[in-house]
Design a protein around this motif. Sequence first.
Motif: not given
Length: 174
Positions: A31-38, A41-48, A59-72
Amino acid sequence: MYFAALLARTEDGWEASNTELDDVETLSDLADLARDAAPDEDTVLVLIEQEDAWFGVVRFDGEDDPRIYVSDAVAAARSSYGEMLLTDELLGRDPDEGDDLDTLDLDGTEDGEPDRGDPEDGDGDDSLPHGPVGDPAILDDLGVSEKELRSLSEDALGEIAESLGVSEVLETVR
């Protein structure tokens, strides 16, 4: 082999950067890494992605809790980056469950601890759901529906980038 990229939405469109996860040990670090990139407080997506085994979107939207999706979940649990994403909340577990010191055996293990099996034999943790976990609507407002996200396969990150209109941007960091 892993690939991780960070996509930050700015006034000028999406900006991508190759994300080095070596120093990232927790979701909070990510979250710190992502929020430093924006900074705005714009939307940041980390794709792994791990070699066609699984992929994750955070997905990070400002200071909101991250939203996560994992395929498996089972495949992701075999990886340190996947484990970082598979939070108790995401898996619907009680984080305090199993923390009672009175249930410790003399060898330091808990009585009744479930056999997690050997991941190499495909005997993963039975408490993990087989298949996707998290928020399948994570990219709905960006043009990737739940159905599309669940159907992604080998080049999932490429397909997500194409849907977002940032294929070229992602390829520059790949």
